[in-house]
Write a protein that holds these residues in place. Structure first.
Motif, PDB file in Angstrom:
ATOM      1  N   LEU A   1      -2.654   4.481  -3.419  1.00  0.00           N
ATOM      2  CA  LEU A   1      -3.891   5.155  -3.020  1.00  0.00           C
ATOM      3  C   LEU A   1      -4.140   6.451  -3.792  1.00  0.00           C
ATOM      4  O   LEU A   1      -5.281   6.748  -4.146  1.00  0.00           O
TER       5      LEU A   1
ATOM      6  N   LEU B   1      -1.208  -1.323  -4.279  1.00  0.00           N
ATOM      7  CA  LEU B   1      -2.326  -0.381  -4.193  1.00  0.00           C
ATOM      8  C   LEU B   1      -1.718   0.999  -3.976  1.00  0.00           C
ATOM      9  O   LEU B   1      -1.200   1.295  -2.895  1.00  0.00           O
TER      10      LEU B   1
ATOM     11  N   MET C   1       3.223  -1.197   4.068  1.00  0.00           N
ATOM     12  CA  MET C   1       2.731   0.175   3.917  1.00  0.00           C
ATOM     13  C   MET C   1       3.929   1.115   3.786  1.00  0.00           C
ATOM     14  O   MET C   1       4.835   1.083   4.626  1.00  0.00           O
TER      15      MET C   1
ATOM     16  N   TYR D   1     -10.971  -3.676  -2.147  1.00  0.00           N
ATOM     17  CA  TYR D   1      -9.939  -3.461  -1.132  1.00  0.00           C
ATOM     18  C   TYR D   1     -10.035  -4.505  -0.018  1.00  0.00           C
ATOM     19  O   TYR D   1      -9.015  -4.949   0.508  1.00  0.00           O
TER      20      TYR D   1
ATOM     21  N   TYR E   1      -8.066   5.460   4.468  1.00  0.00           N
ATOM     22  CA  TYR E   1      -8.118   4.054   4.042  1.00  0.00           C
ATOM     23  C   TYR E   1      -8.298   3.158   5.269  1.00  0.00           C
ATOM     24  O   TYR E   1      -9.154   2.263   5.288  1.00  0.00           O
TER      25      TYR E   1
ATOM     26  N   THR F   1       1.455   5.242  -0.297  1.00  0.00           N
ATOM     27  CA  THR F   1       0.698   6.460  -0.028  1.00  0.00           C
ATOM     28  C   THR F   1       1.605   7.674  -0.117  1.00  0.00           C
ATOM     29  O   THR F   1       2.137   8.161   0.890  1.00  0.00           O
TER      30      THR F   1
ATOM     31  N   ILE G   1       0.865  -1.177   0.000  1.00  0.00           N
ATOM     32  CA  ILE G   1       0.000   0.000   0.000  1.00  0.00           C
ATOM     33  C   ILE G   1       0.900   1.225   0.000  1.00  0.00           C
ATOM     34  O   ILE G   1       1.579   1.515   0.989  1.00  0.00           O
TER      35      ILE G   1
END
Length: 193
Positions: A41, A39, A82, A70, A98, A8, A6
Motif C-alpha cells: 500500500l 499489494l 494482511m 483493487y 484501504y 502495510t 496486502i
C-alpha cells in the motif's frame, strides 16, 4: 489457490517486511498455491483518504474507477494475507483507509433489509500477521481483544469471510522477542496451509 498479500508498512527494512518475505517464500513452496500477488500500500501510493461530494457519493464507491484494480484483486483472491504493525491498538491508518474504500456496499456486502447484510466475499480466507512493540497479551488483557474483534467481527464476518487466522507477535523490539522463531513459524504456516 490464489493468494493476495496486502503489505502495510512504510519501511522495507522492517521486521514486517521480513514477514512479507517469509509469506512469499512459504507460499511459493506450497503446492496448493497457484499464483501470488502483492499489494504494497505504501509503495503503491494508495490514497487512504475518503472523499465524498456531489460527484463522488458513498453509495457509489463500488463503481469508483480508481479502485477497480483493487476490487479485481480481492475478487481474484482465495486467500488474503494482511501484514501490518499494531499502532495504538489498531492497524495503521493506511490499511484502515484501504478497508474503508474496498469493503464497500455493493461489492463486499449487500443490504437485504434485515439486521445483517449478505456478505459477498464468501469462500475466501484471511490471515492477519501483525507485530507490536508491547507484550503479546496486551491487546487481549488491556484492550479486550479490540483488534481481533474489529477485524474478525466488524469487518470479515460482515462481508462473508468466516475463516480468519491471526498471528499477533508482541515484544518485537525486544532482543528477547524471538523474531527468527516467529519468522520461521510464518514460513512453515504459509508453506503447508
Amino acid at each position: 489457490m490464489n493468494v493476495l498479500v496486502i503489505f502495510t508498512h512504510p519501511n522495507h527494512e522492517s521486521l514486517n517486511y521480513a514477514f512479507l518475505e517469509q509469506v512469499l517464500r512459504g507460499s511459493r513452496e506450497n503446492k496448493n498455491v497457484t499464483e501470488i500477488q502483492v499489494l504494497d500500500l505504501y509503495k503503491e501510493g494508495f490514497d487512504p483518504v475518503l472523499v465524498f461530494h456531489e460527484q463522488k457519493r458513498r453509495r457509489d464507491m463500488q463503481y469508483d474507477p480508481n479502485l477497480a484494480k483493487y476490487r479485481e484483486q480481492l475478487t481474484w483472491a482465495d486467500r488474503i494475507v494482511m501484514i501490518y504493525p499494531i499502532w495504538w491498538g489498531r492497524p495503521p491508518a493506511m490499511l484502515l483507509g484501504y478497508i474503508d474504500q474496498m469493503f464497500a456496499a455493493g461489492f463486499a456486502y449487500q443490504n437485504k433489509g434485515g439486521w445483517f447484510p449478505e456478505g459477498l466475499l464468501k469462500g475466501k480466507s484471511v490471515v492477519c500477521i501483525s507485530t507490536m512493540m508491547g507484550p503479546a497479551r496486551y491487546p487481549l488483557l488491556w484492550l479486550r481483544n479490540a483488534h481481533q474483534v474489529l477485524m474478525r467481527k466488524a469487518l470479515f464476518q460482515y462481508v462473508g469471510i468466516r475463516r480468519v487466522k491471526f498471528f499477533e507477535f508482541g515484544s518485537m523490539e525486544s532482543p528477547r522477542g524471538r523474531q527468527k522463531e516467529k519468522l520461521e513459524r510464518i514460513y512453515r504456516y504459509c508453506k503447508t496451509v
